[in-house]
Design a protein around this motif. Sequence first.
Motif, mmCIF file in Angstrom:
data_model
loop_
_atom_site.group_PDB
_atom_site.id
_atom_site.type_symbol
_atom_site.label_atom_id
_atom_site.label_comp_id
_atom_site.label_asym_id
_atom_site.label_seq_id
_atom_site.Cartn_x
_atom_site.Cartn_y
_atom_site.Cartn_z
ATOM 1 N N GLU A 400 -6.810 -6.665 -79.801
ATOM 2 C CA GLU A 400 -7.547 -6.468 -78.510
ATOM 3 C C GLU A 400 -8.821 -7.059 -78.283
ATOM 4 N N GLU A 401 -9.346 -8.794 -78.596
ATOM 5 C CA GLU A 401 -9.976 -9.192 -78.852
ATOM 6 C C GLU A 401 -11.650 -8.661 -78.341
ATOM 7 N N VAL A 402 -12.028 -8.138 -79.231
ATOM 8 C CA VAL A 402 -13.067 -7.391 -79.097
ATOM 9 C C VAL A 402 -14.398 -7.635 -79.626
ATOM 10 N N THR A 403 -15.521 -8.107 -79.248
ATOM 11 C CA THR A 403 -15.656 -8.104 -79.650
ATOM 12 C C THR A 403 -17.384 -7.404 -80.356
ATOM 13 N N ALA A 404 -17.896 -7.903 -81.451
ATOM 14 C CA ALA A 404 -18.848 -7.090 -82.093
ATOM 15 C C ALA A 404 -20.095 -6.819 -80.907
ATOM 16 N N GLY A 405 -20.339 -7.449 -79.390
ATOM 17 C CA GLY A 405 -21.564 -7.620 -78.981
ATOM 18 C C GLY A 405 -21.198 -6.402 -78.396
ATOM 19 N N VAL A 407 -19.171 -3.705 -79.432
ATOM 20 C CA VAL A 407 -18.660 -2.773 -79.732
ATOM 21 C C VAL A 407 -20.678 -2.431 -79.373
ATOM 22 N N ARG A 408 -21.279 -3.010 -79.950
ATOM 23 C CA ARG A 408 -22.552 -2.643 -79.643
ATOM 24 C C ARG A 408 -22.783 -2.409 -78.655
ATOM 25 N N GLU A 409 -22.971 -2.736 -77.822
ATOM 26 C CA GLU A 409 -22.664 -1.988 -76.954
ATOM 27 C C GLU A 409 -22.481 -0.676 -75.969
ATOM 28 N N ALA A 410 -21.454 -1.071 -76.632
ATOM 29 C CA ALA A 410 -20.837 1.006 -76.366
ATOM 30 C C ALA A 410 -21.564 2.100 -76.766
ATOM 31 N N ILE A 411 -21.765 1.372 -78.162
ATOM 32 C CA ILE A 411 -23.462 1.814 -78.593
ATOM 33 C C ILE A 411 -24.342 2.219 -78.693
ATOM 34 N N GLU A 412 -25.297 0.774 -78.506
ATOM 35 C CA GLU A 412 -26.987 1.072 -77.756
ATOM 36 C C GLU A 412 -26.777 1.584 -76.490
ATOM 37 N N ASP A 413 -25.663 1.033 -75.182
ATOM 38 C CA ASP A 413 -25.432 1.521 -73.847
ATOM 39 C C ASP A 413 -25.352 1.932 -72.875
ATOM 40 N N LEU A 414 -23.847 3.057 -74.379
ATOM 41 C CA LEU A 414 -22.846 3.556 -74.062
ATOM 42 C C LEU A 414 -23.310 5.548 -74.500
ATOM 43 N N GLY A 415 -23.630 5.174 -75.500
ATOM 44 C CA GLY A 415 -24.239 6.547 -76.169
ATOM 45 C C GLY A 415 -22.729 6.331 -76.953
ATOM 46 N N ALA A 416 -22.039 5.352 -77.225
ATOM 47 C CA ALA A 416 -21.186 6.318 -78.815
ATOM 48 C C ALA A 416 -21.627 6.211 -79.516
ATOM 49 N N ARG A 417 -20.936 7.466 -80.312
ATOM 50 C CA ARG A 417 -21.637 7.219 -81.789
ATOM 51 C C ARG A 417 -20.485 7.495 -82.693
ATOM 52 N N ASP A 418 -19.083 7.319 -82.121
ATOM 53 C CA ASP A 418 -18.387 7.124 -83.935
ATOM 54 C C ASP A 418 -16.781 6.185 -83.649
ATOM 55 N N ALA A 419 -16.164 5.923 -84.482
ATOM 56 C CA ALA A 419 -15.237 5.126 -83.965
ATOM 57 C C ALA A 419 -14.490 5.118 -83.302
ATOM 58 N N ARG A 420 -14.167 6.807 -82.372
ATOM 59 C CA ARG A 420 -12.732 7.005 -81.688
ATOM 60 C C ARG A 420 -13.414 6.651 -80.081
ATOM 61 N N THR A 421 -14.933 7.099 -80.361
ATOM 62 C CA THR A 421 -15.700 6.806 -78.676
ATOM 63 C C THR A 421 -15.347 5.851 -78.608
ATOM 64 N N VAL A 422 -15.968 4.865 -79.295
ATOM 65 C CA VAL A 422 -15.757 3.315 -79.506
ATOM 66 C C VAL A 422 -14.675 2.490 -78.816
ATOM 67 N N LYS A 423 -13.074 2.969 -79.893
ATOM 68 C CA LYS A 423 -12.341 2.808 -79.260
ATOM 69 C C LYS A 423 -11.868 2.901 -76.976
ATOM 70 N N LEU A 424 -11.968 4.067 -77.387
ATOM 71 C CA LEU A 424 -11.813 4.333 -75.864
ATOM 72 C C LEU A 424 -13.412 3.453 -75.078
ATOM 73 N N PHE A 425 -13.986 3.321 -75.073
ATOM 74 C CA PHE A 425 -14.970 2.143 -74.666
ATOM 75 C C PHE A 425 -14.443 1.106 -74.676
ATOM 76 N N THR A 426 -14.056 0.515 -75.748
ATOM 77 C CA THR A 426 -13.413 -0.963 -75.823
ATOM 78 C C THR A 426 -12.361 -1.361 -76.708
ATOM 79 N N ARG A 427 -10.556 -0.659 -77.099
ATOM 80 C CA ARG A 427 -10.390 -0.649 -77.168
ATOM 81 C C ARG A 427 -9.881 -1.598 -78.583
ATOM 82 N N ALA A 428 -10.993 -1.276 -78.959
ATOM 83 C CA ALA A 428 -11.048 -1.382 -80.258
ATOM 84 C C ALA A 428 -9.956 -0.791 -81.575
#
Length: 483
Positions: A400-405, A407-428
């Motif tokens: 899905e061409e998702v960068t580390a940046g 993923v970090r944005e999903a964690i630091e700015d959007l509040g993701a705290r687990d891989a499942r939530t990161v997937k919903l925000f980024t499609r990773a």
Amino acid sequence: MTTSESEPYDLAVLGAGSAGLAGAVTASELGLSVALLDASAHTGGQFYRHPAPAMGAVRPEALHHDWSAYADLRGRLAQSDVSHLPGHHVWSVTQDDEATGMWAVHAVTGADGGEERPVRVRARAVLLATGAYERQLPFPGWTLPGVVAAGGAQAMLKSGLVLPGRRIVVAGSGPLLLAVASSLAAAGATVPAVVEASGYLRYTRHPRALVTNPHKAVEALVHGAALLRHRVPVRLRSAVTEVHGTDRVEAVTVTRLDRDWRPVRGAGRRIVCDALAVGHGLVPQIELATALGCATRSLPDGTRALALDGLQETSVRGLWAAGETGGVGGAGLARTEGELAGIAVAARVLGRPAHGGRVGELQRRRDRMRTFAAAMAAAHAPGPGWSRWLADDTEVCRCEEVTAGRVREAIEDLGARDARTVKLFTRAGMGWCQGRMCGPAVACLAARGEDAEPPPERRPFAVPVPLAALAALDDPVVPRHDV
């Protein structure tokens, strides 16, 4: 040969590697009707991958360790009544009837170029011998052409008799690196370095595992001698932290690591090469089992494997597992567990007790090798600092061409705290590989380095399956073959 669609097999074995072959031939020799399904056209699995007969390889065994063990299993298979079903991509296992314990194995054939069609194999018991896949930890440049998985480089050599390059750096962590480097060098490649992120001294923390498994030391000496003969240096506590090149690999940066796998500042060194074979251990392939609710256990390297009883049965009655599904431990352990599972299934189906001298001998051998497998996993467990290799523009999820940046944005700015939530925000993790490549990286970033692996997910599809297969679930049933 006649067929009967009303009679199911006694046992369906999924995977024709060391564990699957041992389980299938053992159960068949004890009187069971057995179906052996595998995605490949040839038996042997990843470990004993070999060229197609049409390639005319004179001595395919020259590229393998302990080929005689595989040759014995292959010979027993040829003489048995096992129904070998190659080219079957299994996407689900369901229990058709809980009262009778009848299982249905759903697969697709023709996925390798022919017309795809769905099949269903019914059986009284199932043995999962699906093996493992390589764990990849991303770093800048890892998507360049010329970067291949360490096991993938070995597979290219074993099955295609080709090399991924002429000057190949082998990097990552785990004993597979030594085997890959020695086989590449023996085939004519120049290997500038083997780059191991851990140190082999960690094995000394487990003296009992070393003493009770002397053959492992012999294997290491054989590979070490081959590397010395080809003048291949081994760099410990180091990692490839960047790949350089435009259209393909031109060089890599090898950096010293601290105890937690964080790069040591100013300790980078560039090595010229045209290919990189990299891998950080293996991950048990347990999707079919977790979809059925099988219990799992955590391994010392952060991965998860199936929790099995003393006779290789999972927490779901009638479902057995052998080999890497219970934890990565090599072909010898897989053969032992496959034979033990075959005996246990036969005892259950035939209504006999599963005990005796052979069972006890296999259990002792398995336990001894499992002890070494645990020591190996602990010695090569990724340190939490490896995520420091990642720049913000490094792709973490290739599909899905998702960068580390991102993923970090999903964690630091959007509040993701687990891989499942990161997937919903980024499609990773939503791409073709379904997180097999990026899962460890996403989970580590989401947990801020605390966890190396995401928890097992219960997915209805273990592999991609065409909609046509779902629309035709009622046929056909692969019949039992009665000679």
